[in-house]
Design a protein around this motif. Structure first.
Motif, short mmCIF file in Angstrom:
data_model
loop_
_atom_site.label_atom_id
_atom_site.label_comp_id
_atom_site.label_asym_id
_atom_site.label_seq_id
_atom_site.Cartn_x
_atom_site.Cartn_y
_atom_site.Cartn_z
N PHE A 56 6.10 5.84 -10.59
CA PHE A 56 5.22 6.64 -11.44
C PHE A 56 5.53 6.43 -12.91
O PHE A 56 6.69 6.20 -13.30
CB PHE A 56 5.41 8.13 -11.13
N TYR B 141 -5.97 2.86 2.26
CA TYR B 141 -4.85 3.60 1.72
C TYR B 141 -5.09 5.09 1.82
O TYR B 141 -6.13 5.58 1.44
CB TYR B 141 -4.66 3.21 0.26
N TYR C 219 9.90 12.70 -2.66
CA TYR C 219 10.07 12.40 -4.08
C TYR C 219 10.72 13.60 -4.76
O TYR C 219 10.52 14.74 -4.36
CB TYR C 219 8.73 12.12 -4.76
N GLY D 154 1.86 9.29 4.54
CA GLY D 154 0.95 8.14 4.54
C GLY D 154 0.25 8.05 5.89
O GLY D 154 0.88 8.22 6.93
N THR E 105 0.84 -1.19 0.00
CA THR E 105 0.00 0.00 0.00
C THR E 105 0.87 1.25 0.00
O THR E 105 1.92 1.29 0.66
CB THR E 105 -0.96 0.01 1.19
N GLY E 106 0.45 2.24 -0.77
CA GLY E 106 1.30 3.40 -1.06
C GLY E 106 1.62 4.27 0.13
O GLY E 106 2.49 5.13 0.05
N ASN E 107 0.94 4.08 1.26
CA ASN E 107 1.34 4.84 2.44
C ASN E 107 2.41 4.09 3.23
O ASN E 107 2.81 4.52 4.29
CB ASN E 107 0.13 5.17 3.32
N ASN E 108 2.87 2.98 2.67
CA ASN E 108 3.88 2.18 3.36
C ASN E 108 4.97 1.67 2.43
O ASN E 108 5.80 0.87 2.85
CB ASN E 108 3.19 0.99 4.03
N SER E 109 4.95 2.09 1.17
CA SER E 109 6.01 1.69 0.25
C SER E 109 6.06 2.70 -0.89
O SER E 109 5.06 3.36 -1.19
CB SER E 109 5.78 0.28 -0.30
N PRO E 110 7.23 2.85 -1.51
CA PRO E 110 7.37 3.87 -2.55
C PRO E 110 6.46 3.61 -3.74
O PRO E 110 6.19 2.48 -4.10
CB PRO E 110 8.84 3.74 -2.98
N LEU E 111 6.01 4.70 -4.35
CA LEU E 111 5.26 4.62 -5.60
C LEU E 111 6.22 4.70 -6.77
O LEU E 111 7.19 5.43 -6.75
CB LEU E 111 4.27 5.77 -5.69
#
Lengths: 114, 112
Positions: free
Chosen positions: A105, B98, B36, B92, A97-103
């Motif tokens: 893009f 999420y 980022y 997050g 899940t993106g609040n716990n691992s890099p996205l």
């Protein structure tokens, strides 16, 4: 290893037209996302998916639809384009899940609605 | 409503300078803070921070999180023109659902 691929890169639509923004990833990620980025603003989440067949709304879902029939693909559909949808659209994916691992893009689709 | 505020919004420096970018947040059920870098196209991942006081470092870039004061900083030492970009902070939050909230970004311009 292509990562996240978006097509097209640019598109101009007339008000009321419809189109699909394509997104595919080859990293076998379960989680996929669509964001829009307006000038001087942060990324806003449109829709996300936690796996094939499962999608959910983000912060700004109105005017958009998504589907997730496979792990790899997550297209975004605009049904009746409006000038307010002029933006840069980014697709992303992540392992968890993106609040716990890099996205990861894609390179974005610049859409103009006139 | 979750908030992520970055400062400054823009910054112009000369090559060789050191810069500090700030990110403060107010979210429910904090899970992580991510930085980022966005050049012309896709944002690329720099750091993910989950614990207070532990510095993450990659070359000339470093970042640290303060969960008591609810902020993070991103430091870039000996800046180069290639560091010119928008730096995005994302926080997050949430439980099983999420939730990732992005700040507006800091535009860094490094002049030769």
């Amino acid at each position: 290893n292509a990562g996240v691929t978006q097509t097209p890169k640019f598109r101009i639509l007339k008000i009321g037209q419809s189109m699909t923004l394509q997104c595919t990833q080859d990293m076998n990620h379960n989680y996929m996302y669509w964001y829009r980025q307006d000038p001087g603003m942060g990324l806003k989440l449109i829709y996300y998916s936690v796996g094939a067949g499962i999608t959910d709304k983000g912060e700004v879902p109105n005017g958009y639809n998504v589907s997730r029939s496979t792990t790899e693909d997550f297209p975004l559909r605009l049904e009746l384009a409006a000038p307010s949808q002029t933006s840069v659209y980014f697709c992303a994916s992540s392992w968890q899940t993106g609040n716990n691992s890099p996205l990861h893009f894609g390179n974005g689709t610049r859409l103009t609605v006139t | 409503e979750d908030k992520v505020v970055q400062s400054p919004l823009s910054l112009v420096v000369h090559e060789g300078d050191t810069v500090t970018l700030n990110c403060s947040y107010e979210v429910t059920n904090f899970r992580s803070l991510l930085w980022y870098k966005q050049e012309k196209k896709a944002p690329t991942f720099l750091f993910m921070l989950t614990s207070s006081g532990i510095e993450k470092k990659s070359g000339r870039l470093s970042s640290i999180l303060d969960k008591k004061e609810l902020f993070s900083i991103l430091n870039i030492t000996a800046t180069q023109t290639g560091d010119s970009a928008v730096y995005l902070c994302a926080v997050g939050s949430g439980g099983s659902n999420y939730k990732l909230t992005f700040g507006k970004g800091t535009l860094l311009t490094v002049n030769p």
